[in-house]
Scaffold this active site. Structure first.
Site, PDB file in Angstrom:
ATOM      1  N   TYR A  37       0.369  18.018  -0.299  1.00  0.00           N
ATOM      2  CA  TYR A  37      -0.158  18.369   1.019  1.00  0.00           C
ATOM      3  C   TYR A  37      -0.385  17.132   1.872  1.00  0.00           C
ATOM      4  O   TYR A  37      -0.292  15.999   1.380  1.00  0.00           O
ATOM      5  CB  TYR A  37      -1.465  19.166   0.871  1.00  0.00           C
ATOM      6  CG  TYR A  37      -2.673  18.346   0.475  1.00  0.00           C
ATOM      7  CD1 TYR A  37      -2.815  17.835  -0.811  1.00  0.00           C
ATOM      8  CD2 TYR A  37      -3.688  18.070   1.394  1.00  0.00           C
ATOM      9  CE1 TYR A  37      -3.923  17.082  -1.166  1.00  0.00           C
ATOM     10  CE2 TYR A  37      -4.800  17.320   1.047  1.00  0.00           C
ATOM     11  CZ  TYR A  37      -4.917  16.832  -0.235  1.00  0.00           C
ATOM     12  OH  TYR A  37      -6.008  16.077  -0.580  1.00  0.00           O
ATOM     13  N   LYS A  80      -0.077  12.831  -3.147  1.00  0.00           N
ATOM     14  CA  LYS A  80      -1.115  13.669  -2.528  1.00  0.00           C
ATOM     15  C   LYS A  80      -0.927  15.114  -3.000  1.00  0.00           C
ATOM     16  O   LYS A  80      -0.421  15.974  -2.266  1.00  0.00           O
ATOM     17  CB  LYS A  80      -1.073  13.543  -0.998  1.00  0.00           C
ATOM     18  CG  LYS A  80      -2.376  13.953  -0.328  1.00  0.00           C
ATOM     19  CD  LYS A  80      -2.463  13.425   1.084  1.00  0.00           C
ATOM     20  CE  LYS A  80      -3.646  13.980   1.860  1.00  0.00           C
ATOM     21  NZ  LYS A  80      -4.960  13.693   1.304  1.00  0.00           N
ATOM     22  N   LEU A 109      -4.888   6.878  -3.506  1.00  0.00           N
ATOM     23  CA  LEU A 109      -4.026   7.400  -2.440  1.00  0.00           C
ATOM     24  C   LEU A 109      -3.825   6.321  -1.369  1.00  0.00           C
ATOM     25  O   LEU A 109      -4.811   5.732  -0.917  1.00  0.00           O
ATOM     26  CB  LEU A 109      -4.668   8.638  -1.806  1.00  0.00           C
ATOM     27  CG  LEU A 109      -3.750   9.337  -0.807  1.00  0.00           C
ATOM     28  CD1 LEU A 109      -2.719  10.192  -1.548  1.00  0.00           C
ATOM     29  CD2 LEU A 109      -4.523  10.175   0.174  1.00  0.00           C
TER      30      LEU A 109
HETATM   31  N1  PDD Z   1      -8.064  13.340   1.925  1.00  0.00           N
HETATM   32  N2  PDD Z   1      -8.120   9.186  -0.996  1.00  0.00           N
HETATM   33  C1  PDD Z   1      -8.176  10.487  -1.306  1.00  0.00           C
HETATM   34  C2  PDD Z   1      -8.345  10.885  -2.745  1.00  0.00           C
HETATM   35  C3  PDD Z   1      -8.089  11.463  -0.284  1.00  0.00           C
HETATM   36  O1  PDD Z   1      -8.115  12.765  -0.603  1.00  0.00           O
HETATM   37  C4  PDD Z   1      -7.968  11.039   1.068  1.00  0.00           C
HETATM   38  C5  PDD Z   1      -7.848  12.004   2.212  1.00  0.00           C
HETATM   39  C6  PDD Z   1      -7.925   9.661   1.341  1.00  0.00           C
HETATM   40  C7  PDD Z   1      -7.756   9.119   2.745  1.00  0.00           C
HETATM   41  O2  PDD Z   1      -6.423   9.258   3.184  1.00  0.00           O
HETATM   42  P1  PDD Z   1      -6.063   9.412   4.739  1.00  0.00           P
HETATM   43  O3  PDD Z   1      -6.676   8.260   5.431  1.00  0.00           O
HETATM   44  O4  PDD Z   1      -4.604   9.384   4.756  1.00  0.00           O
HETATM   45  O5  PDD Z   1      -6.661  10.715   5.207  1.00  0.00           O
HETATM   46  C8  PDD Z   1      -7.989   8.764   0.284  1.00  0.00           C
HETATM   47  C9  PDD Z   1      -7.831  14.381   2.916  1.00  0.00           C
HETATM   48  C10 PDD Z   1      -8.408  14.126   4.261  1.00  0.00           C
HETATM   49  C11 PDD Z   1      -8.218  15.705   2.308  1.00  0.00           C
HETATM   50  O6  PDD Z   1      -7.953  15.866   1.126  1.00  0.00           O
HETATM   51  O7  PDD Z   1      -8.722  16.580   3.012  1.00  0.00           O
END
Ligand code: PDD
Length: 285
Positions: A34, A149, A205
């Site tokens: 996702y 992800k 991530l």
């Molecule tokens: N999650 N690390 C993890 C484990 C995450 O799930 C997320 C973001 C991030 C930050 O990534 P980014 O800056 O690309 O949003 C780091 C999203 C927002 C979610 O699961 O809803």
């Protein structure tokens, strides 16, 4: 209120009409990836970067991207058109698709399930920026491909739930003595003015917000480096931030029930937040 329209497998349909088979491998195995993409004033934020990471995630689970970049852009823009005056977060999910029975083995021919929706971005209230948030550290019990992800987020869900039980907003995950990231956010610390974030690896991530912060720091001449953050360094940091597409940059002022620095959001956070907001303003136009 008009019903929310979502995208499912080529169609824009009311949410109440959306149906996915119980044999969908996303449902049975969490066999899916996702993205979460902000839209500011109807403009998709860092879309190319999110779609590149989607490609990487799909490659990581041996899937091809079912849609071209242009198709993704068109469909996400159409979803965000519902409320262009509102900041939104777009969610997209690609599962491997529906098998004809429950079987771990990947079927030779299978059509991916593609789902996307737009929701209002729930920004933290001003008091969160004024006071900062509280976090706890927890052992990282996730798998070793956290760069993908994937929707398989049970360890993250349990970590967040434990944080919440302890009155904290986020859990910082620690593996082999190193603090890696939050349950749904990336991690930064500040030490004597230097911004530090863990290097990219399969254990975290590669956050889009994380990369933008490093870009903004470069442009502003703020020193930063990628380095392991040991749990003891975390405990002694002047500032701690967590970042994500929906949370943007949040200052952490309590770590494991102890104040971080002087217990208030720090000056580097304040500066970075100003730069980040100015950047969003440019995108919003
Ligand atoms: N999650 N690390 C993890 C484990 C995450 O799930 C997320 C973001 C991030 C930050 O990534 P980014 O800056 O690309 O949003 C780091 C999203 C927002 C979610 O699961 O809803």
């Amino acid at each position: 209120m008009t019903e929310q329209i979502i995208y499912l497998n080529g169609e824009f349909i009311p949410l109440s009409e959306a149906r996915v088979s119980v044999f969908d491998r996303g449902f049975l195995f969490g066999d899916a990836v996702y993205e979460v993409i902000p839209a500011y004033g109807g403009h998709l934020f860092r879309l190319e970067e999110h779609l590149t990471r989607l490609d990487d995630s799909l490659r990581g689970i041996r899937m091809q991207n079912p849609l071209s970049r242009q198709k993704w852009r068109t469909l996400l823009e159409r979803l965000s058109e519902c409320c262009p005056d509102e900041d939104q977060s777009l969610y997209l999910q690609v599962t491997r698709g529906v098998g004809d029975k429950r079987d771990h083995g990947i079927p030779k021919t299978i059509q991916p399930t593609v789902f996307a929706m737009a929701n209002p971005m729930n920004r933290p209230g001003p008091e969160v920026y004024a006071e900062g948030i509280s976090v706890i550290t927890l052992d990282d019990i996730r798998w070793q491909l956290c760069n993908i992800k994937a929707t398989t987020l049970l360890a993250n869900v349990l970590a967040r739930s434990q944080a919440s039980d302890e009155g904290a907003a986020e859990a910082i995950l620690v593996r082999d003595g190193k603090a890696l990231e939050g349950a749904a956010s990336n991690l930064f610390i500040v030490n004597s003015g230097l911004i530090i974030t863990p290097p990219k690896s399969p254990l975290l991530l590669p956050g889009i917000t994380r990369d933008l912060i490093l870009e903004l720091a470069d442009d502003a001449g703020i020193p930063w480096c990628e380095a392991d953050i040991h749990a003891t360094e975390l405990a002694n940091a002047d500032e701690i931030w967590i970042t994500s597409s929906t949370k943007e940059i949040l200052p952490v002022t309590i770590l494991n029930r102890h104040p971080v620095g002087d217990g208030k959001p720090g000056p580097r956070w304040d500066h970075m937040m100003t730069l980040y907001r100015a950047y969003i303003q440019l995108v919003r136009g």
